[in-house]
Design an enzyme around this catalytic site. Structure first.
Site, PDB file in Angstrom:
ATOM      1  N   HIS A 106       0.608 -11.809   1.235  1.00 22.40           N
ATOM      2  CA  HIS A 106      -0.470 -11.064   0.582  1.00 22.40           C
ATOM      3  C   HIS A 106      -1.251 -11.908  -0.425  1.00 22.40           C
ATOM      4  CE1 HIS A 106      -1.492  -6.567  -0.134  1.00 22.40           C
ATOM      5  NE2 HIS A 106      -2.566  -7.306  -0.234  1.00 22.40           N
ATOM      6  N   TYR A 143       0.840  -1.188   0.000  1.00 20.67           N
ATOM      7  CA  TYR A 143       0.000   0.000   0.000  1.00 20.67           C
ATOM      8  C   TYR A 143       0.888   1.255   0.000  1.00 20.67           C
ATOM      9  CZ  TYR A 143      -3.619  -3.307   1.620  1.00 20.67           C
ATOM     10  OH  TYR A 143      -4.470  -4.369   1.762  1.00 20.67           O
TER      11      TYR A 143
END
Length: 281
Positions: free
Chosen positions: A115, A57
């Site tokens: 992830h 992010y």
């Protein structure tokens, strides 16, 4: 007076609230950083202590926002971050964790996730996670975007049974995991973290949801979050950069859906009757 936020217990014994805070796209614009920090702090004030972020992010910018939000109150927060699959080798995972710790300005991550699946063997990534646990750098580890076959493969590797959570796309309009993945995780004590619980805002415009919300003098977002609260072991992580919206999310935990409400939600958003491919965004 608020009802307490319900909690779920992870495999390592840590109890966490079933409503947390997401941070996807936080840190992307410097002009919004102060609002994002204030929103996360407002959520902490309201008991939403689980904050989810990732090295992906904003290339660490989101983690830096989280670090600012928890500065001076680290003990109040349960921080989740994620390693990219491209970094998930034995050495790469440990290096990525160290970078995330620097971005966050903390000495340990409470829950560290892969992830999504990449090219490195799961056994190698798990070995790195276990080494980080022994070193006190992380409290527990898990995965994200894993379907049942991935989870079965994970449990077969050394120490794979220590997986604490699986973060997946789950909301009223995307209920595919209810057919097999959700019950699989529930039966094994693996928490399910629901990202995009409002379907990136699309649910807020659904006429059926608006109708049910009016009956509760609530918002569609609150009904969507209240629905996920009914699912054992599910943790919702809505993202907002507004302290007021953080308060609205918190108020969803005071809503108790009736059997009639749940029947109406099933009619509007039918649960799956067959296996579906795991959805991702």
């Amino acid at each position: 007076m608020h009802d307490p936020i319900p909690t779920t217990t992870l495999i390592n014994g840590r109890s966490v609230p079933v409503l947390g805070q997401g941070t996807w796209r936080m840190g992307d614009e410097r002009s919004r950083a102060a609002d994002e920090v204030r929103s996360l702090q407002a959520g902490l004030d309201l008991g939403m202590k689980l904050i989810d972020t990732a090295e992906m992010y904003g290339n660490g910018a989101s983690e830096a926002i989280v670090g600012q939000a928890v500065k001076g109150r680290r003990d109040e927060a349960f921080i989740v971050s994620k390693v990219l699959p491209s970094n998930a080798s034995r050495d790469g995972t440990e290096a990525a964790c160290e970078r995330s710790l620097r971005h966050l300005g903390i000495d340990h991550i409470d829950l560290y996730l892969l992830h999504w699946r990449g090219g490195y063997p799961l056994a190698e990534t798990v070995a790195a996670f276990e080494a980080l646990k022994r070193a006190g750098k992380i409290g527990a580890w898990g995965v994200s975007n894993f379907d049942v076959d991935d989870m079965e493969e994970l449990l077969a590797v050394p120490d794979g049974r220590h997986v604490a959570a699986n973060q997946v796309l789950y909301n009223l309009s995307r209920r595919g995991i209810e057919y097999d993945l959700l019950p699989w995780c529930q039966s094994r004590g693996v928490a399910v973290m629901a990202y995009s619980p409002l379907d990136e805002g699309r649910l807020l415009r659904n006429a059926d949801l608006v109708h049910i919300a009016k009956a509760h003098q609530a918002t569609p977002a609150q009904i969507a979050l209240a629905f996920l609260k009914t699912q054992p072991g599910v943790i919702s992580i809505p993202k907002t950069a507004s302290p007021a919206r953080a308060g609205e999310n918190r108020d969803a935990m005071d809503i108790h859906l009736t059997g009639e409400n749940l029947v109406a939600l099933d009619a509007a958003f039918p649960p799956p009757k067959r296996k579906r491919s795991l959805e991702m965004i």
